[in-house]
Motif scaffolding. Sequence first.
Motif, PDB file in Angstrom:
ATOM      1  N   VAL A  10       0.851  -1.185   0.000  1.00 24.99           N
ATOM      2  CA  VAL A  10       0.000   0.000   0.000  1.00 24.99           C
ATOM      3  C   VAL A  10       0.885   1.231   0.000  1.00 24.99           C
ATOM      4  CG1 VAL A  10      -1.757   1.286   1.230  1.00 24.99           C
ATOM      5  CG2 VAL A  10      -1.800  -1.210   1.265  1.00 24.99           C
ATOM      6  N   VAL A  11       0.926   1.908  -1.097  1.00 21.71           N
ATOM      7  CA  VAL A  11       1.687   3.150  -1.205  1.00 21.71           C
ATOM      8  C   VAL A  11       0.780   4.175  -1.844  1.00 21.71           C
ATOM      9  CG1 VAL A  11       3.702   4.293  -2.153  1.00 21.71           C
ATOM     10  CG2 VAL A  11       3.835   1.882  -1.503  1.00 21.71           C
ATOM     11  N   ARG A  12       0.484   5.212  -1.142  1.00 19.55           N
ATOM     12  CA  ARG A  12      -0.384   6.247  -1.697  1.00 19.55           C
ATOM     13  C   ARG A  12       0.419   7.517  -1.874  1.00 19.55           C
ATOM     14  NH1 ARG A  12      -5.563   4.686  -1.416  1.00 19.55           N
ATOM     15  NH2 ARG A  12      -6.094   3.037   0.040  1.00 19.55           N
ATOM     16  N   HIS A  13       0.188   8.171  -2.977  1.00 16.43           N
ATOM     17  CA  HIS A  13       0.812   9.474  -3.207  1.00 16.43           C
ATOM     18  C   HIS A  13      -0.275  10.514  -3.328  1.00 16.43           C
ATOM     19  CE1 HIS A  13       4.993   8.323  -3.798  1.00 16.43           C
ATOM     20  NE2 HIS A  13       4.489   7.164  -4.164  1.00 16.43           N
ATOM     21  N   ARG A  14      -0.226  11.460  -2.456  1.00 12.26           N
ATOM     22  CA  ARG A  14      -1.161  12.574  -2.527  1.00 12.26           C
ATOM     23  C   ARG A  14      -0.354  13.847  -2.670  1.00 12.26           C
ATOM     24  NH1 ARG A  14      -3.191   9.790   2.389  1.00 12.26           N
ATOM     25  NH2 ARG A  14      -1.616  11.101   3.323  1.00 12.26           N
ATOM     26  N   PRO A  15      -0.966  14.854  -3.205  1.00 10.11           N
ATOM     27  CA  PRO A  15      -0.238  16.117  -3.315  1.00 10.11           C
ATOM     28  C   PRO A  15       0.286  16.533  -1.946  1.00 10.11           C
ATOM     29  CG  PRO A  15      -2.266  16.217  -4.566  1.00 10.11           C
ATOM     30  CD  PRO A  15      -2.290  14.919  -3.803  1.00 10.11           C
ATOM     31  N   GLY A  16       1.560  16.847  -1.901  1.00  9.00           N
ATOM     32  CA  GLY A  16       2.145  17.287  -0.654  1.00  9.00           C
ATOM     33  C   GLY A  16       2.639  16.177   0.231  1.00  9.00           C
TER      34      GLY A  16
ATOM     35  N   GLN B   8       3.548   1.099 -11.745  1.00  6.13           N
ATOM     36  CA  GLN B   8       3.071   2.465 -11.499  1.00  6.13           C
ATOM     37  C   GLN B   8       3.582   3.001 -10.153  1.00  6.13           C
ATOM     38  OE1 GLN B   8       1.855   4.310 -13.755  1.00  6.13           O
ATOM     39  NE2 GLN B   8      -0.153   3.682 -14.556  1.00  6.13           N
ATOM     40  N   ARG B   9       3.569   2.139  -9.148  1.00  5.63           N
ATOM     41  CA  ARG B   9       4.053   2.579  -7.834  1.00  5.63           C
ATOM     42  C   ARG B   9       5.549   2.867  -7.869  1.00  5.63           C
ATOM     43  NH1 ARG B   9       0.399  -1.351  -3.913  1.00  5.63           N
ATOM     44  NH2 ARG B   9      -1.565  -0.405  -4.519  1.00  5.63           N
ATOM     45  N   THR B  10       6.262   2.077  -8.633  1.00  7.32           N
ATOM     46  CA  THR B  10       7.701   2.336  -8.754  1.00  7.32           C
ATOM     47  C   THR B  10       7.941   3.640  -9.501  1.00  7.32           C
ATOM     48  OG1 THR B  10       8.041  -0.057  -8.814  1.00  7.32           O
ATOM     49  CG2 THR B  10       9.903   1.319  -9.443  1.00  7.32           C
ATOM     50  N   LEU B  11       7.154   3.875 -10.538  1.00  9.27           N
ATOM     51  CA  LEU B  11       7.283   5.140 -11.276  1.00  9.27           C
ATOM     52  C   LEU B  11       6.942   6.323 -10.369  1.00  9.27           C
ATOM     53  CD1 LEU B  11       7.747   6.804 -13.818  1.00  9.27           C
ATOM     54  CD2 LEU B  11       5.421   6.198 -14.566  1.00  9.27           C
ATOM     55  N   ALA B  12       5.890   6.182  -9.588  1.00 13.89           N
ATOM     56  CA  ALA B  12       5.540   7.250  -8.638  1.00 13.89           C
ATOM     57  C   ALA B  12       6.673   7.484  -7.640  1.00 13.89           C
ATOM     58  CB  ALA B  12       4.252   6.890  -7.904  1.00 13.89           C
ATOM     59  N   ALA B  13       7.304   6.403  -7.222  1.00 15.94           N
ATOM     60  CA  ALA B  13       8.432   6.533  -6.289  1.00 15.94           C
ATOM     61  C   ALA B  13       9.600   7.257  -6.957  1.00 15.94           C
ATOM     62  CB  ALA B  13       8.867   5.155  -5.804  1.00 15.94           C
ATOM     63  N   ARG B  51      13.223   6.578 -14.205  1.00 17.79           N
ATOM     64  CA  ARG B  51      11.894   7.121 -14.533  1.00 17.79           C
ATOM     65  C   ARG B  51      11.633   7.011 -16.035  1.00 17.79           C
ATOM     66  NH1 ARG B  51      11.660  13.350 -14.817  1.00 17.79           N
ATOM     67  NH2 ARG B  51      12.841  12.716 -16.657  1.00 17.79           N
ATOM     68  N   ASP B  52      12.635   7.384 -16.817  1.00 15.28           N
ATOM     69  CA  ASP B  52      12.469   7.354 -18.275  1.00 15.28           C
ATOM     70  C   ASP B  52      12.346   5.928 -18.807  1.00 15.28           C
ATOM     71  OD1 ASP B  52      12.578  10.072 -18.194  1.00 15.28           O
ATOM     72  OD2 ASP B  52      14.666  10.224 -18.861  1.00 15.28           O
ATOM     73  N   GLU B  53      12.950   4.978 -18.113  1.00 13.36           N
ATOM     74  CA  GLU B  53      12.809   3.573 -18.510  1.00 13.36           C
ATOM     75  C   GLU B  53      11.459   3.014 -18.087  1.00 13.36           C
ATOM     76  OE1 GLU B  53      17.592   2.491 -18.142  1.00 13.36           O
ATOM     77  OE2 GLU B  53      16.199   1.920 -16.556  1.00 13.36           O
ATOM     78  N   LEU B  54      10.965   3.480 -16.958  1.00 15.52           N
ATOM     79  CA  LEU B  54       9.710   2.927 -16.431  1.00 15.52           C
ATOM     80  C   LEU B  54       8.490   3.366 -17.239  1.00 15.52           C
ATOM     81  CD1 LEU B  54      10.406   3.186 -12.612  1.00 15.52           C
ATOM     82  CD2 LEU B  54       9.598   1.116 -13.763  1.00 15.52           C
ATOM     83  N   ARG B  55       8.523   4.562 -17.773  1.00 18.63           N
ATOM     84  CA  ARG B  55       7.348   5.055 -18.516  1.00 18.63           C
ATOM     85  C   ARG B  55       6.953   4.104 -19.646  1.00 18.63           C
ATOM     86  NH1 ARG B  55       9.012  11.416 -18.312  1.00 18.63           N
ATOM     87  NH2 ARG B  55       7.555  12.062 -16.687  1.00 18.63           N
ATOM     88  N   PRO B  56       7.875   3.730 -20.530  1.00 24.99           N
ATOM     89  CA  PRO B  56       7.470   2.770 -21.567  1.00 24.99           C
ATOM     90  C   PRO B  56       7.123   1.386 -21.018  1.00 24.99           C
ATOM     91  CG  PRO B  56       9.807   3.306 -21.762  1.00 24.99           C
ATOM     92  CD  PRO B  56       9.236   4.249 -20.773  1.00 24.99           C
ATOM     93  N   MET B  57       7.725   1.018 -19.878  1.00 25.73           N
ATOM     94  CA  MET B  57       7.374  -0.275 -19.276  1.00 25.73           C
ATOM     95  C   MET B  57       5.915  -0.258 -18.815  1.00 25.73           C
ATOM     96  SD  MET B  57      10.955  -0.879 -17.176  1.00 25.73           S
ATOM     97  CE  MET B  57      10.445  -2.311 -16.239  1.00 25.73           C
ATOM     98  N   VAL B  58       5.509   0.856 -18.222  1.00 24.66           N
ATOM     99  CA  VAL B  58       4.107   0.998 -17.793  1.00 24.66           C
ATOM    100  C   VAL B  58       3.184   0.963 -19.009  1.00 24.66           C
ATOM    101  CG1 VAL B  58       2.423   2.598 -16.787  1.00 24.66           C
ATOM    102  CG2 VAL B  58       4.634   2.237 -15.661  1.00 24.66           C
ATOM    103  N   ALA B  59       3.566   1.694 -20.033  1.00 19.70           N
ATOM    104  CA  ALA B  59       2.736   1.728 -21.240  1.00 19.70           C
ATOM    105  C   ALA B  59       2.640   0.352 -21.875  1.00 19.70           C
ATOM    106  CB  ALA B  59       3.311   2.743 -22.234  1.00 19.70           C
ATOM    107  N   ALA B  60       3.752  -0.371 -21.902  1.00 18.73           N
ATOM    108  CA  ALA B  60       3.741  -1.714 -22.483  1.00 18.73           C
ATOM    109  C   ALA B  60       2.860  -2.666 -21.685  1.00 18.73           C
ATOM    110  CB  ALA B  60       5.167  -2.255 -22.556  1.00 18.73           C
ATOM    111  N   ALA B  61       2.739  -2.389 -20.383  1.00 18.05           N
ATOM    112  CA  ALA B  61       1.877  -3.213 -19.530  1.00 18.05           C
ATOM    113  C   ALA B  61       0.417  -2.793 -19.624  1.00 18.05           C
ATOM    114  CB  ALA B  61       2.363  -3.155 -18.084  1.00 18.05           C
TER     115      ALA B  61
END
Lengths: 168, 140
Positions: A10-16, B8-13, B51-61
């Motif tokens: 569970v990892v949530r990202h919210r603004p801020g 997606q979570r890895t990309l967000a990270a 990040r730049d590598e993950l974007r196409p990986m997400v799209a491919a998924a």
Amino acid sequence: MPGWTAPRTVVRHRPGDRVAGVSGSGISRRSVLRSGGAAGVAVAALLTGCDLDPGSSSQPSAASTPDPDQRIVADARAVLTALLIRLPAHGATESLVAAHRAQLVALDGTAPARTHHPFSRSQVVAHERRAADRFERWAVACANGDLARLLASIAAGIRMQPVLRGTS
Amino acid sequence: MTELDALQRTLAAEHAAIFELGALGGRASTLTATPLRTALAAAYDVHVQRRDELRPMVAAAGGDPVAAEPAYRLPTPLTTLAQIEAEALRLERACATTYAALVAATSGPSRRWAVDALVATAVGEAAFGGPPEALPGLHG
């Protein structure tokens, strides 16, 4: 795998949000193998071939359909045990020995009690690099995701040792 | 967790890591610790590349790559070398945990990518004073 439930992340990202949001799923450092959670149950099944689904057949599944992951776990234990037998438990390899003991415990193995014919420094580096390569390959190849995570972590734990980075 | 969710979570990270490393680099620019600034810059470049590598990986998924948030909350204070270095290490360890989760949720090339990222991140923790660990990425 019968009766297995993947651990949740569970990892949530919210603004801020603080960047503490950069995280993965929580998992015990003592490993997936020794925990009482779903992951531990999963790998316990790998190790024993037990059928964990009470509603399913009681036939010994391992005998009829050998699980390739079982072989990987056995090989992984054997590699760590063989390294521990030859690693000097002092000096530059002290933290490496401690790491391998913890990794072997995570694989539900037992560390050998004594060291025989210890490796030279160059032998340590060569054998450890080879071991890290194998753990990385196993991590990619195995079927169970939690086992893959553990094997990858062991590979990373080996490669981050000072003796392999040339800083010890 | 599906492979797409994990990607997606890895990309967000990665978005968060890039933001924070940029901020840490800015804070470190006021200090004289050249090795730390060099390490922060190197880590920033690595996370941008991931990040730049993950974007196409997400799209491919089959996903629409998650965008970065406008801002991320930083810990305070971040004024001394020790505070900046400790936060950078915390960040890298958090990323290692994220990559380990990606290993568990993926297979094939995506898992290979996650294994490589986990290993490289663990090795890179030394640049921020991180001691060797037996099982990096499994804590937390």
